[in-house]
Design a protein around this motif. Structure first.
Motif, PDB file in Angstrom:
ATOM      1  N   PHE A  55       0.847  -1.194   0.000  1.00 10.16           N
ATOM      2  CA  PHE A  55       0.000   0.000   0.000  1.00 10.16           C
ATOM      3  C   PHE A  55       0.885   1.247   0.000  1.00 10.16           C
ATOM      4  N   LEU A  56       0.401   2.292  -0.671  1.00 11.49           N
ATOM      5  CA  LEU A  56       0.994   3.618  -0.561  1.00 11.49           C
ATOM      6  C   LEU A  56      -0.061   4.578  -0.041  1.00 11.49           C
ATOM      7  N   MET A  57       0.226   5.250   1.066  1.00 15.86           N
ATOM      8  CA  MET A  57      -0.581   6.384   1.513  1.00 15.86           C
ATOM      9  C   MET A  57       0.141   7.625   1.006  1.00 15.86           C
ATOM     10  N   ALA A  58      -0.552   8.417   0.168  1.00 13.57           N
ATOM     11  CA  ALA A  58       0.094   9.519  -0.527  1.00 13.57           C
ATOM     12  C   ALA A  58      -0.580  10.839  -0.208  1.00 13.57           C
ATOM     13  N   ARG A  59       0.237  11.815   0.143  1.00 12.95           N
ATOM     14  CA  ARG A  59      -0.232  13.185   0.339  1.00 12.95           C
ATOM     15  C   ARG A  59       0.565  14.089  -0.582  1.00 12.95           C
ATOM     16  N   LYS A  67      -4.625  10.066  -0.420  1.00 17.00           N
ATOM     17  CA  LYS A  67      -5.151   8.930  -1.163  1.00 17.00           C
ATOM     18  C   LYS A  67      -4.362   7.670  -0.830  1.00 17.00           C
ATOM     19  N   LEU A  68      -5.035   6.530  -0.929  1.00 12.44           N
ATOM     20  CA  LEU A  68      -4.429   5.239  -0.638  1.00 12.44           C
ATOM     21  C   LEU A  68      -4.392   4.401  -1.912  1.00 12.44           C
ATOM     22  N   PHE A  69      -3.172   4.043  -2.360  1.00 13.38           N
ATOM     23  CA  PHE A  69      -2.998   3.102  -3.467  1.00 13.38           C
ATOM     24  C   PHE A  69      -2.922   1.696  -2.871  1.00 13.38           C
ATOM     25  N   ASP A  70      -3.897   0.876  -3.217  1.00 13.41           N
ATOM     26  CA  ASP A  70      -3.975  -0.493  -2.695  1.00 13.41           C
ATOM     27  C   ASP A  70      -3.484  -1.444  -3.779  1.00 13.41           C
ATOM     28  N   PHE A  71      -2.293  -1.978  -3.583  1.00 13.94           N
ATOM     29  CA  PHE A  71      -1.772  -2.991  -4.492  1.00 13.94           C
ATOM     30  C   PHE A  71      -1.424  -4.261  -3.708  1.00 13.94           C
ATOM     31  N   ARG A 237      -8.120   4.320  -3.224  1.00 11.59           N
ATOM     32  CA  ARG A 237      -9.156   4.426  -2.205  1.00 11.59           C
ATOM     33  C   ARG A 237      -9.003   5.716  -1.403  1.00 11.59           C
ATOM     34  N   ASP A 238     -10.134   6.166  -0.878  1.00 10.63           N
ATOM     35  CA  ASP A 238     -10.099   7.220   0.127  1.00 10.63           C
ATOM     36  C   ASP A 238      -9.693   6.585   1.451  1.00 10.63           C
ATOM     37  N   PRO A 239      -8.798   7.224   2.194  1.00  6.10           N
ATOM     38  CA  PRO A 239      -8.383   6.634   3.483  1.00  6.10           C
ATOM     39  C   PRO A 239      -9.501   6.698   4.508  1.00  6.10           C
TER      40      PRO A 239
END
Length: 505
Positions: A55-59, A67-71, A237-239
């Motif tokens: 996962f990447l939590m990105a600001r 935003k959350l990149f779910d891989f 995804r939205d966190p």
């Protein structure tokens, strides 16, 4: 705080150096995070692999949204017959505690990291992918001295690293596990990363490596097919946003479980504080116990019930009536502009078999008891995870990125560091190095030395359910943490429990 413009916190000096190199070359936080992930495949091979997920939590700088990149991994679309599947137990030995995992090709879920890296790069990156893999490719080809901590990790999961000819060739050449100071290299992985930068994520779907994954799975007892690989999608995804005091805490949303469990713990502690209780180790123990009970009652619905305020009464009742009584790594980068990347990735412990000559194992996520107890999984769904890359935004503009590995200890480790930062106002290094506890569902409480004397006495009074550890240990996670403020500067800390390190650029 240091006046350096950018900060990196990661689980290995080489991982942090790769990210720092990209920052110095003009890349942003997301470029640097991608470079760090690729280096983690090489330098933190027990924790990370192109055969896993994350996962990447990105600001992004100047934006209030996160935003959350779910891989993370998907379960296979179709389960093979049990008598066709390779799926068997091994025991990981942490010293004072052991943990059972299952490996074999039947333990592997559909990997998502290759697709995740390119989704991150397309949306947020600035430098070419060929540049971002360079530090990892160089390290894998030239080799580097194995640290004492990485050598220790090899012994923890020795049965996996010695399971097959392919794993022995990399981790135990000559039949003996590599030791501290030995040169570790992985030329197959170097070639894979170079190839990945050229071909993109398709290499891991319909490309040569994807075909190798499918052939291995077919021939050696796995579930994965070409349809599993080509149908995989990265989800944006939205966190799960949770307010704690005046701070906004962005947590990993469902279908992952870790974020909701951390939110429940924070809510419980706030209720305790409102009732006049101190937020100390006793309070943390109570919050962990209550969180375990909430997880048992509400399962996957916990996040929705929290967001809807449904559990407020339950939390208040729990406060009024208190009870008496796996392999993952993380990388944080915050650049000079305030872009923040918190990346958690995992291969489980690996399935014990190298994919072709490509230098990596597929994950064993279907063999993680905390995720898939007793091989009980539904077909074709995104697997839930305890991983919880987290970004905290404070009203004065402070941005904090943190996360950890540690299987079911992830949620309790992040909870404790977040409380140290937000409730106790600790410096990052102090918040990370403070002693930790962890409460299992059965009430067994593990704890590190250095707790207040009254708390240690109370925990030891649990008798058979008390598990004192002689020293700080990776069992309690590795909460690497980075913090940034436009005017005050940056600070970071790599968790010493997992040989973490931080760098400013």
């Amino acid at each position: 705080m240091s006046k350096g413009h950018s900060v990196v916190a990661a689980g290995h000096a080489l991982t942090a150096a790769a990210a720092a190199e990209i920052l110095a070359d003009g890349g942003n936080a997301f470029d640097a995070a991608i470079a760090g992930v690729c280096m983690a495949f090489v330098a933190e091979a027990v924790f990370a692999s192109p055969g896993g997920g994350g996962f990447l939590m990105a600001r992004q700088a100047g934006r209030s949204t996160v935003k959350l990149f779910d891989f993370f991994v998907d379960t296979p679309l179709k389960r093979r017959q049990a008598d066709e599947v390779s799926f068997f137990p091994i025991e990981a030995n942490f010293g004072p505690a052991t943990q059972e995992f299952h490996i074999g090709l039947g333990s592997s879920a559909t990997p998502g990291i290759a697709q995740g890296l390119f989704a991150m790069h397309e949306a947020l990156g600035t430098l070419p992918m060929k540049r971002l893999v360079e530090p990892a490719v160089t390290a894998a080809r030239q080799g580097f001295p194995l640290t004492a901590f990485q050598a220790y990790l090899f012994t923890v999961i020795a049965p996996i690293l010695q399971e097959s000819e392919g794993t022995r060739a990399i981790f135990a050449p000559g039949g003996k596990l590599l030791e501290a100071g030995d040169t570790f290299r992985n030329e197959g992985l170097a070639e894979t990363l170079s190839w990945l930068a050229e071909d993109g994520a398709r290499l891991f779907t319909e490309g040569d490596i994807g075909r190798a994954i499918v052939a291995q799975s077919r021939d050696r007892g796995g579930h994965l097919t070409m349809q599993d690989l080509t149908r995989y999608r990265v989800e944006l995804r939205d966190p799960l946003l949770w307010r704690h005091g005046r701070a906004s805490v962005a947590l990993n949303p469902p279908p992952s479980a870790g974020g909701a469990l951390i939110a429940f713990g924070l809510a419980y502690l706030e209720a305790l504080a409102a009732s006049g209780e101190a937020i100390d180790t006793h309070a943390l123990h109570a919050a962990m116990t209550a969180t375990n009970e909430a997880r048992t009652r509400h399962g996957e619905g916990l996040a929705e019930r929290l967001a809807g305020g449904v559990l407020a009464d339950e939390i208040r009742k729990a406060v009024r009536h208190p009870k008496a009584y796996r392999g993952t790594t993380h990388i944080n980068v915050i650049d000079k502009d305030g872009n923040a990347a918190a990346v958690s990735l995992s291969n489980g412990e690996g399935n014990g078999f190298i994919v072709g000559e490509h230098g990596f194992m597929l994950n064993n996520m279907l063999g993680e008891e905390d995720l898939c107890a007793h091989d009980d999984w539904r077909e074709g769904v995104r697997l839930s995870s305890m991983m919880a890359p987290t970004i905290i935004l404070e009203p004065d503009g402070t941005v904090t990125a943190l996360g950890t590995g540690g299987s079911n200890r992830i949620r309790t480790a992040i909870l404790q560091v977040a409380v140290n930062l937000l409730a106790h106002g600790m410096r990052v290094e102090d918040a990370v190095t403070a002693p930790r506890i962890h409460v299992e569902r059965d009430g067994t409480t593990s704890f590190e030395p250095g707790l207040p004397e009254d708390m240690e006495t109370a925990l030891r009074a649990l008798g058979e359910r008390a598990r004192p550890w002689p020293a700080q240990n990776l069992f309690f996670g590795g909460v690497h943490t980075a913090r940034w403020h436009e005017k005050r500067g940056v600070e970071g800390a790599g968790d010493p429990r997992r040989q973490g390190t931080s760098r400013t650029v």
